[in-house]
Design an enzyme around this catalytic site. Structure first.
Site, PDB file in Angstrom:
ATOM      1  CG  HIS A 176     115.452  -4.157 -56.314  1.00 54.14           C
ATOM      2  ND1 HIS A 176     115.859  -3.046 -56.870  1.00 54.14           N
ATOM      3  CD2 HIS A 176     116.474  -4.970 -57.254  1.00 54.14           C
ATOM      4  CE1 HIS A 176     117.622  -2.927 -57.473  1.00 54.14           C
ATOM      5  NE2 HIS A 176     117.329  -4.078 -57.554  1.00 54.14           N
ATOM      6  CG  ASP A 201     121.219  -2.386 -57.677  1.00 51.38           C
ATOM      7  OD1 ASP A 201     122.388  -2.764 -58.558  1.00 51.38           O
ATOM      8  OD2 ASP A 201     119.993  -1.910 -57.986  1.00 51.38           O
TER       9      ASP A 201
HETATM   10 ZN   LIG Z   1     120.921  -5.618 -58.245  1.00 57.23          ZN
END
Ligand SMILES: [Zn+2]
Length: 439
Positions: free
Chosen positions: A266, A317
């Site tokens: 991220h 993800d």
């Molecule tokens: Zn994750």
């Protein structure tokens, strides 16, 4: 396997009439010009290096299409996710992972980094013989994807929070016990699934005490991939600053956890100083634009991180979408929205992020992944360049126009897998019990 390719799309150029020969490990054993009529096992019009998915939680697939009416934010979504995490057993995890990995290969991914923390039974007692980890390895086998299993340490619920509820099954109880289990798992995988790469992950700075981070890293071999969630949420930054006086990036840097084998996941809410630190450490960044949009996380800083020297990669993800083209388009789209410019990341940079740099984030150090080159592993994604979406595209820009519907097949470890068959497997394997959905 010998594959004749009419147009081989590489990040910097397109090569025409190429024969790529690969062994059973997917290592290129020959690459040469291929005239008409050359003997090949497979002849395709257009192919490119296959994509790498650097961040997956396979079981989150079970929440797809079931949480959008509930509103709220990341933390509310996480409560629903914990409902699923609290009930899955090895069979349920294997089924969900088989479905999602098959969908990945059908979409052109040939490798996945599985960020795995569902280690133990719901009450926290261990399964015998690494049942959850081997379920993931078996799923990867069934789908034919390269698996880097990022075995995750998760010891506390937050800077001043104990583990509670579903989190209990994430924890090994101590770093010593995590290291012990990690090395035992390494032995078990070498014996049963030698194709799996075992890596490691720190769940986040929330999940390991600040003074223990350096020790957590020191207990692992130096060449394994090391991944960590970083600054996905502003609350993590605030809690970290309050507890330590450092940002999560600063804390990881102090612990010696940031270098070229590290992938930070991220890196959405990072400061200018954080960006400089991450770039100087030459980390990889796994940006997960479809998930970050789905959860309302925020817009990542792809351009700044690239400029600072970090390598960009993409991950699916929570697997709300399995589409490498969509992730890469969103990466560039987000950069355009933030900068009011086009071409912030060039098509060549997007190909690199999706392929070579992604595979690099999943491979042990010293095993560099290259675009097809003698002696290096390389998988291929076979593309339909004459679909309604792709017809007329410059092959180098297919990364911005194609979709999984344009993926005809994938060659992984020297074996061709048709996308149509894999899509059938993705549907057939999906677990349909209410229990799998945390009910
Ligand atoms: Zn994750």
């Amino acid at each position: 396997m010998r594959v004749a390719v009419g147009s081989l799309v590489l990040s910097e150029d397109v090569r025409h009439d190429v024969l790529v020969e690969m062994d059973d490990a997917g290592v290129v054993t020959a690459i040469e010009a291929a005239g008409a009529g050359v003997a090949a096992d497979l002849a395709v019009d257009v192919a490119a290096p296959a994509f790498a998915n650097t961040h997956s939680h396979a079981f989150h697939r079970l929440l797809r299409g079931r949480t959008n009416g509930a509103g709220g934010d990341f933390w509310r979504w996480r409560d629903v996710m914990y409902g699923v995490a609290g009930t899955l057993d090895p069979d349920g995890l294997r089924a969900a992972a088989t479905a999602v990995y098959a969908e990945m290969v059908a979409a052109g991914y040939s490798a996945v980094g599985e960020f795995h923390y569902l280690h133990h039974r719901p009450d926290g007692t261990p399964y015998p013989d690494h049942a959850m980890e081997l379920a993931l390895a078996e799923a990867a086998d069934a789908a034919g994807i390269r698996l880097t299993l990022l075995d995750t340490v998760y010891l506390r619920g937050g800077f001043d929070a104990e583990l509670e509820g579903a989190q209990r099954r994430f924890s090994d109880g101590s770093l010593e016990r995590w290291h012990e289990r990690w090395h035992a798992l390494d032995d078990a995988l070498r014996a049963s699934h030698p194709d799996v790469t075992l890596g490691a992950a720190l769940h986040s700075v929330r999940a390991v005490a600040p003074d223990h981070l350096a020790y957590a890293v020191a207990g692992l071999p130096h060449d394994v991939p090391l991944h960590v969630h970083l600054s996905e949420q502003t609350r993590e930054n605030q809690d970290c600053l309050a507890a330590t006086g450092l940002t999560p990036t600063g804390l990881l840097d102090r612990a010696g956890a940031l270098d070229a084998r590290t992938t930070v996941v991220h890196a959405t809410h990072v400061t200018d100083v954080d960006v400089a630190t991450l770039g100087a450490a030459r980390v990889s960044v796994s940006m997960c634009p479809s998930t970050e949009a789905d959860l309302g996380d925020g817009l990542g800083r792809a351009e700044a991180l690239r400029d600072a020297g970090a390598r960009l990669t993409v991950g699916s993800d929570q697997n709300v979408v399995i589409d490498p083209f969509d992730e890469l388009r969103r990466l560039e789209g987000g950069a355009r929205l933030a900068s009011h410019r086009r071409g912030v990341l060039s098509p060549a940079e997007l190909w690199r992020a999706g392929t070579v740099d992604g595979h690099g984030a999943l491979a042990p150090r010293g095993a560099p992944w290259q675009e097809p080159r003698l002696g290096h592993p390389c998988d291929l994604v076979i593309l339909d360049a004459r679909s309604p979406r792709t017809v007329g595209s410059d092959p180098r820009e297919l990364v911005l126009t194609a979709s999984p519907a344009d993926v005809l097949g994938t060659v992984v470890r020297g074996r061709h897998r048709a996308s149509s068959t894999l899509r059938d497997l993705a549907v057939a394997a999906y677990p349909r019990t209410e229990r799998a959905h945390g009910r």
